[in-house]
Design a protein around this motif. Structure first.
Motif, PDB file in Angstrom:
ATOM      1  N   ILE A  30     -19.259 -38.947  17.661  1.00  0.00           N
ATOM      2  CA  ILE A  30     -17.874 -38.857  17.201  1.00  0.00           C
ATOM      3  C   ILE A  30     -17.635 -37.466  16.629  1.00  0.00           C
ATOM      4  O   ILE A  30     -18.372 -37.015  15.752  1.00  0.00           O
ATOM      5  N   THR A  31     -16.634 -36.774  17.139  1.00  0.00           N
ATOM      6  CA  THR A  31     -16.276 -35.451  16.628  1.00  0.00           C
ATOM      7  C   THR A  31     -14.899 -35.519  16.002  1.00  0.00           C
ATOM      8  O   THR A  31     -13.962 -36.073  16.585  1.00  0.00           O
ATOM      9  N   ARG A  32     -14.794 -34.954  14.799  1.00  0.00           N
ATOM     10  CA  ARG A  32     -13.529 -34.902  14.071  1.00  0.00           C
ATOM     11  C   ARG A  32     -13.083 -33.449  13.973  1.00  0.00           C
ATOM     12  O   ARG A  32     -13.834 -32.594  13.466  1.00  0.00           O
ATOM     13  N   LEU A  33     -11.896 -33.151  14.480  1.00  0.00           N
ATOM     14  CA  LEU A  33     -11.301 -31.830  14.340  1.00  0.00           C
ATOM     15  C   LEU A  33     -10.152 -31.934  13.350  1.00  0.00           C
ATOM     16  O   LEU A  33      -9.235 -32.739  13.531  1.00  0.00           O
ATOM     17  N   THR A  34     -10.214 -31.125  12.297  1.00  0.00           N
ATOM     18  CA  THR A  34      -9.167 -31.122  11.282  1.00  0.00           C
ATOM     19  C   THR A  34      -8.447 -29.789  11.285  1.00  0.00           C
ATOM     20  O   THR A  34      -9.057 -28.741  11.016  1.00  0.00           O
ATOM     21  N   LEU A  35      -7.161 -29.816  11.621  1.00  0.00           N
ATOM     22  CA  LEU A  35      -6.343 -28.615  11.525  1.00  0.00           C
ATOM     23  C   LEU A  35      -6.279 -28.237  10.048  1.00  0.00           C
ATOM     24  O   LEU A  35      -5.860 -29.041   9.208  1.00  0.00           O
ATOM     25  N   ASN A  36      -6.668 -27.014   9.730  1.00  0.00           N
ATOM     26  CA  ASN A  36      -6.924 -26.675   8.328  1.00  0.00           C
ATOM     27  C   ASN A  36      -6.096 -25.472   7.876  1.00  0.00           C
ATOM     28  O   ASN A  36      -6.626 -24.496   7.349  1.00  0.00           O
ATOM     29  N   ARG A  37      -4.803 -25.574   8.087  1.00  0.00           N
ATOM     30  CA  ARG A  37      -3.873 -24.574   7.541  1.00  0.00           C
ATOM     31  C   ARG A  37      -2.785 -25.306   6.740  1.00  0.00           C
ATOM     32  O   ARG A  37      -1.588 -25.212   7.044  1.00  0.00           O
ATOM     33  N   PRO A  38      -3.183 -26.073   5.724  1.00  0.00           N
ATOM     34  CA  PRO A  38      -2.195 -26.905   5.020  1.00  0.00           C
ATOM     35  C   PRO A  38      -1.083 -26.101   4.361  1.00  0.00           C
ATOM     36  O   PRO A  38       0.040 -26.590   4.226  1.00  0.00           O
ATOM     37  N   GLN A  39      -1.385 -24.854   3.980  1.00  0.00           N
ATOM     38  CA  GLN A  39      -0.355 -24.021   3.358  1.00  0.00           C
ATOM     39  C   GLN A  39       0.736 -23.641   4.340  1.00  0.00           C
ATOM     40  O   GLN A  39       1.832 -23.238   3.928  1.00  0.00           O
ATOM     41  N   ARG A  40       0.460 -23.771   5.639  1.00  0.00           N
ATOM     42  CA  ARG A  40       1.443 -23.501   6.687  1.00  0.00           C
ATOM     43  C   ARG A  40       1.794 -24.769   7.476  1.00  0.00           C
ATOM     44  O   ARG A  40       2.298 -24.695   8.597  1.00  0.00           O
ATOM     45  N   GLY A  41       1.535 -25.940   6.872  1.00  0.00           N
ATOM     46  CA  GLY A  41       1.825 -27.189   7.572  1.00  0.00           C
ATOM     47  C   GLY A  41       0.990 -27.368   8.826  1.00  0.00           C
ATOM     48  O   GLY A  41       1.374 -28.081   9.741  1.00  0.00           O
ATOM     49  N   ASN A  42      -0.180 -26.699   8.860  1.00  0.00           N
ATOM     50  CA  ASN A  42      -1.070 -26.714  10.035  1.00  0.00           C
ATOM     51  C   ASN A  42      -0.368 -26.205  11.298  1.00  0.00           C
ATOM     52  O   ASN A  42      -0.670 -26.654  12.415  1.00  0.00           O
ATOM     53  N   ALA A  43       0.557 -25.262  11.110  1.00  0.00           N
ATOM     54  CA  ALA A  43       1.217 -24.643  12.261  1.00  0.00           C
ATOM     55  C   ALA A  43       0.190 -23.942  13.133  1.00  0.00           C
ATOM     56  O   ALA A  43      -0.828 -23.420  12.651  1.00  0.00           O
ATOM     57  N   LEU A  44       0.458 -23.909  14.432  1.00  0.00           N
ATOM     58  CA  LEU A  44      -0.515 -23.434  15.411  1.00  0.00           C
ATOM     59  C   LEU A  44      -0.461 -21.912  15.536  1.00  0.00           C
ATOM     60  O   LEU A  44       0.321 -21.357  16.307  1.00  0.00           O
ATOM     61  N   SER A  45      -1.297 -21.250  14.778  1.00  0.00           N
ATOM     62  CA  SER A  45      -1.492 -19.814  14.924  1.00  0.00           C
ATOM     63  C   SER A  45      -2.316 -19.556  16.180  1.00  0.00           C
ATOM     64  O   SER A  45      -2.933 -20.465  16.742  1.00  0.00           O
ATOM     65  N   ALA A  46      -2.357 -18.296  16.604  1.00  0.00           N
ATOM     66  CA  ALA A  46      -3.181 -17.950  17.759  1.00  0.00           C
ATOM     67  C   ALA A  46      -4.644 -18.294  17.495  1.00  0.00           C
ATOM     68  O   ALA A  46      -5.349 -18.800  18.382  1.00  0.00           O
TER      69      ALA A  46
END
Length: 258
Positions: free
Chosen positions: A24-40
């Motif tokens: 099991i792999t867990r990926l956590t988007l970790n830009r909470p200060q930017r609402g986890n917006a998708l940077s490059a």
């Protein structure tokens, strides 16, 4: 710790957290200060991580977001520093990342809380299953600035008529509607977020029931083929390559702020 030191520590955090426990792999988007917006950076890290899962024996991939939101979409924090061409390249990379998630030869789950907007909503729709907390909200606003991204995957989930209606109206979809229409497959309690989840373990046991080759073959047979994926990428490129993309996005943001 001083405020400056705290800022440095926060910015030093990776944009994506990868946690593998067995298969099991867990990926956590970790830009909470930017609402986890998708940077490059985050898009590239996501793409690399999904491809790595295809090689490391992952049978179940969970994608979630740190902080208040799952993912608030494409990061436009430096719009003034972008050009039509750089935006086009970034949107292409987003679509290629979404296609990697969509075509993954194992079970994929998006666990959504808070906002899933734009490319964040597309990420949830690219997963085989989408689980929602009660505060979940989805929106697909890209068409407002001329972008065709994720439409086919959304239509496959909820039907073409409803997909066109949501996209055309710029609708916000709540958790109950997402569950009723098939955009989401299950709800979960907010306090489950980030904790051991018996439902996730049950899904992992189901994923392990078949050998990896059979699981991959079933996934491939039940999803769009390479020709269709190429058409979806071409539709995105055609829409994003139309001159004036940056200004259309700027106008959309100004209108949304009123």
């Amino acid at each position: 710790m001083s405020d400056d030191a705290s800022t440095v520590a926060a910015t030093a955090q990776p944009a994506l957290l990868v946690d593998r426990q067995g298969d099991i792999t867990r990926l956590t988007l970790n830009r909470p200060q930017r609402g986890n917006a998708l940077s490059a950076e985050l898009v590239q890290a996501m793409h690399d991580a999904v491809l790595a899962c295809q090689r490391d024996g992952t049978r179940l991939l969970l994608i979630e977001g740190a902080g208040k939101h799952f993912c608030t979409g494409f990061d436009l924090a430096d719009l003034d520093g972008e050009t039509d061409d750089t935006l086009l390249a970034r949107f292409v990379r987003v679509e290629l990342m979404l296609q990697a998630v969509y075509t993954a030869p194992f079970t994929t789950v998006a666990r959504v809380h808070g906002r899933a907007m734009g490319a964040g909503a597309d990420l949830a729709a690219a997963c085989e299953q989408c689980w929602v907390a009660a505060d979940s909200r989805f929106a697909f606003p890209g068409a407002a600035f001329g972008l065709v991204l994720g439409t086919a995957r959304l239509a496959a989930r909820v039907g073409p008529t409803l997909a066109r209606q949501w996209i055309g109206a710029g609708a916000t979809i709540d958790a109950d509607t997402a569950l009723a229409t098939g955009l989401a497959s299950r709800d979960f309690e907010a306090d489950e977020h980030g904790k051991p989840d018996t439902a996730l373990e049950a899904l992992a046991r189901q994923a392990r029931r078949l050998d990896t080759d059979t699981q991959a073959a079933i996934h491939a047979a039940s999803r769009a083929d390479g020709d269709e994926l190429a058409r979806q990428l071409a539709a995105l490129v055609h829409s994003a390559a139309r001159p004036g993309l940056r200004e259309r996005i700027r106008a959309y943001r100004a209108a949304s702020a009123r």
